[in-house]
Design a protein around this motif. Sequence first.
Motif, PDB file in Angstrom:
ATOM      1  N   UNK A  77      42.742  38.862  39.007  1.00  0.00           N
ATOM      2  CA  UNK A  77      43.660  38.306  38.002  1.00  0.00           C
ATOM      3  C   UNK A  77      43.876  39.260  36.839  1.00  0.00           C
TER       4      UNK A  77
ATOM      5  N   UNK B  85      35.903  41.409  33.785  1.00  0.00           N
ATOM      6  CA  UNK B  85      37.219  41.490  33.150  1.00  0.00           C
ATOM      7  C   UNK B  85      37.278  42.711  32.228  1.00  0.00           C
ATOM      8  N   UNK B  86      36.190  42.922  31.491  1.00  0.00           N
ATOM      9  CA  UNK B  86      36.115  44.054  30.570  1.00  0.00           C
ATOM     10  C   UNK B  86      36.221  45.366  31.353  1.00  0.00           C
TER      11      UNK B  86
ATOM     12  N   UNK C 201      46.000  35.236  44.171  1.00  0.00           N
ATOM     13  CA  UNK C 201      45.642  35.477  42.767  1.00  0.00           C
ATOM     14  C   UNK C 201      46.456  36.601  42.156  1.00  0.00           C
TER      15      UNK C 201
ATOM     16  N   UNK D  28      36.459  32.108  46.002  1.00  0.00           N
ATOM     17  CA  UNK D  28      37.345  33.195  46.441  1.00  0.00           C
ATOM     18  C   UNK D  28      36.542  34.419  46.831  1.00  0.00           C
TER      19      UNK D  28
ATOM     20  N   UNK E 260      47.345  40.932  35.591  1.00  0.00           N
ATOM     21  CA  UNK E 260      47.805  40.818  34.202  1.00  0.00           C
ATOM     22  C   UNK E 260      48.157  42.181  33.630  1.00  0.00           C
ATOM     23  N   UNK E 261      47.359  43.196  33.999  1.00  0.00           N
ATOM     24  CA  UNK E 261      47.608  44.530  33.479  1.00  0.00           C
ATOM     25  C   UNK E 261      48.678  45.270  34.261  1.00  0.00           C
TER      26      UNK E 261
ATOM     27  N   UNK F 229      31.564  37.281  34.806  1.00  0.00           N
ATOM     28  CA  UNK F 229      33.020  37.250  34.610  1.00  0.00           C
ATOM     29  C   UNK F 229      33.507  38.082  33.411  1.00  0.00           C
TER      30      UNK F 229
ATOM     31  N   UNK G 130      37.677  36.981  41.772  1.00  0.00           N
ATOM     32  CA  UNK G 130      38.819  36.304  41.145  1.00  0.00           C
ATOM     33  C   UNK G 130      39.216  36.949  39.817  1.00  0.00           C
ATOM     34  N   UNK G 131      38.217  37.164  38.938  1.00  0.00           N
ATOM     35  CA  UNK G 131      38.531  37.718  37.620  1.00  0.00           C
ATOM     36  C   UNK G 131      39.138  39.106  37.738  1.00  0.00           C
TER      37      UNK G 131
ATOM     38  N   UNK H 171      39.765  45.906  32.540  1.00  0.00           N
ATOM     39  CA  UNK H 171      40.602  46.330  31.419  1.00  0.00           C
ATOM     40  C   UNK H 171      40.336  47.778  31.024  1.00  0.00           C
TER      41      UNK H 171
END
Lengths: 315, 387
Positions: free
Chosen positions: B246, B220-221, B265, B58, B250-251, B216, B242-243, B224
Amino acid sequence: MASEALGSVGVFVAILGGTLRGSVPFLFVSLGECLTEKSGKINLGLEGTLLTGAMSAYAVSFLLQGKLGSGLAPWIGVMASGLAGLCLGFIHAWLSQQRRVNDIAVGIAMIIFGSGVAFFLGKSFIQPKAPQLPTLDLGFWSTVPAVQSALKISPLFLFGMALAPVMHWFFRSTRWGLIVRAVGDSPDAALAMGISIPKVRMISIMVGSLFAGIGGSGLSLYYPGIWSENISSGQGLMAVALVIFARWNPIQCLWASLFFGGAQALGPALQAVGIDQGRYLFNAIPYLLTLVIMVLTCSPRKTLTGAPGALGEKS
Amino acid sequence: MEFRIRRRRFIQLGSGVMIATVAHACSPSSPEAGESPSTSGEKPITMGFIYVGPKDDYGYNQAHAEGKEGASKLSFVKTVDQASVPETNEVQEVMRSMIEKDGATVLFPTSFGYFDPHILKLAKEYPDVQFFHCGGLYQADKHPKNVGSYFGYIDEGQYIAGIVAGLTTKTGKLGFIAAKPIPQVLRNINSYTLGARSVKPDVKTQLIITGNWSEPVKEAEAANSMADQGVDVITCHVDSPKVVMETAEKRGIFCTGYHANQSALAPKGYLTGAEWNWSGIYSSYAEKIKAGQTLMNGGIPHLLRGGLKDGYLTISAYGSQVSDAAKKAADAAKEKFLAGTMVVYKGELKDNQGKVIIPAGKEQLQQDPELEKMDWLVEGVIGSTGV
């Protein structure tokens, strides 16, 4: 309003969240390695097991979502990752107990084998999106989204948290725990007791590897929740070092895993509030910690307290 | 005696490690040969493509792999490629085997870190093979004649994404997750910020640098942490977004894509994105080489650059959350880019330390080589380029 900017409190929330999210693989791998090392063998290959576990969990969850629905599929994925770990553990246990075979060398080979298998079979699962494990929202009491998100806890994490004291109790107070310890500490005594050393080590390595595989499913089905070849970035190896740090004590493995999980979150959390001095240092903290621990604990002159007596010796 | 045993153990361990390293270096599969459509008696041009990661990430590598697919449709082109080649001596071996075994005469090692020393070394060894590197590291006075570089002004896409982000954000805080503070990355960060501030002057961009192209967990961290700090639109410059996409989804915050289309995604939060369009570029290289033009005889320029106007990139279709005002502003900017009248970097422009970078009245056009040496962050970015 509080959600707009948490400022420095946000750093703590982020580190807390990072600790809860990021420590799952550390926890499972270190508990697995703890069990393995208690029986007197070292399994460096858990890095490969972690990757294979992550890949198989993701693949199974993705492939089964149509048949079982996205609620059940990830759980089958977790089981698949455990099974994959069990298989890799069997290979390591069998190889490393051959005559004149060094378990460190086998471990390194298993890192390459495990990651190779994972990369090869995982090629077609990089792009698709697999259903993820559900989370328990323990942050429901808070109105702050950051706190709610930080407290989205994986059942895997709770399982790992429970596993640590259970293992502690197992080693201290059960007959089987005693057998594992005897095999690891004094194989001669164990032999005199009529215990089959290869069998005990075989089981310990395989179960340890099973835990590591489940840790991998935490990476791909919970956090960060993807399958990619860089997903573990050395966490499996760090977790092996962490067992030494934790002095082969499952409870301390738990604390050490939380610590390492939190250390990973430190760099990004500080940058998010604009502190970017020493960014490379913050990002390097988990690796630095591992190195420091190795230097501090690996003295040729003294043995470590808590180290199984026959650890890494030839059988 | 004691010493001897130790020494023997040491050698055992050492050789174990050595074997392991060597085995690892040789482990990836040999290059996968693409379809060979050598139709007429004419010898096809063999083009080799090397990616640093998987072909369907991606992201960056997927964009190049799609470009390769485009070029391989030409009847006179045969392509070979290999994915997941690290930026180490291994890439030299891959290039060597593509040249020696597959007969490749044109190579596209696409990752930034392949250039120095790997491409440079092989280019000296094989003066008849043409090496095209994706990035801005080529210098005419220093590097071999058979090395060229190509890159697109993808920051134009980031500028447009910045406009959409600026008109979508409610908190006025944008987030940018970057791999490394190198010129191409900094330029994207700056253009994104300038785009956003062109429509909403008080918007700030929070920068987080992860330190590597594919991290990754850190990505992500970072996403967030930014969400925790009230950032509500995130973009990134990492190998595989991607991460980041996504995690943003999610958030419950917005995101704009990079490298390839990531709308699948983040169906709710994906606003738009800057995508590469390499197949046209690779095909045009092939056409030129077929016509007998090369880097060495001067037929192909050593530096090939282009933007939206030249077909190097495209903009992802707008997501459902993009307002009409944002669409209008973004389309207007796109028109200006297509017409060649847009100037992103013009005075007076200050960096985020308050230093004037481009004085009032001056402007740096997209082709300006100064922009490829960018080592500053524009006013409005929270972060720094150094350690």
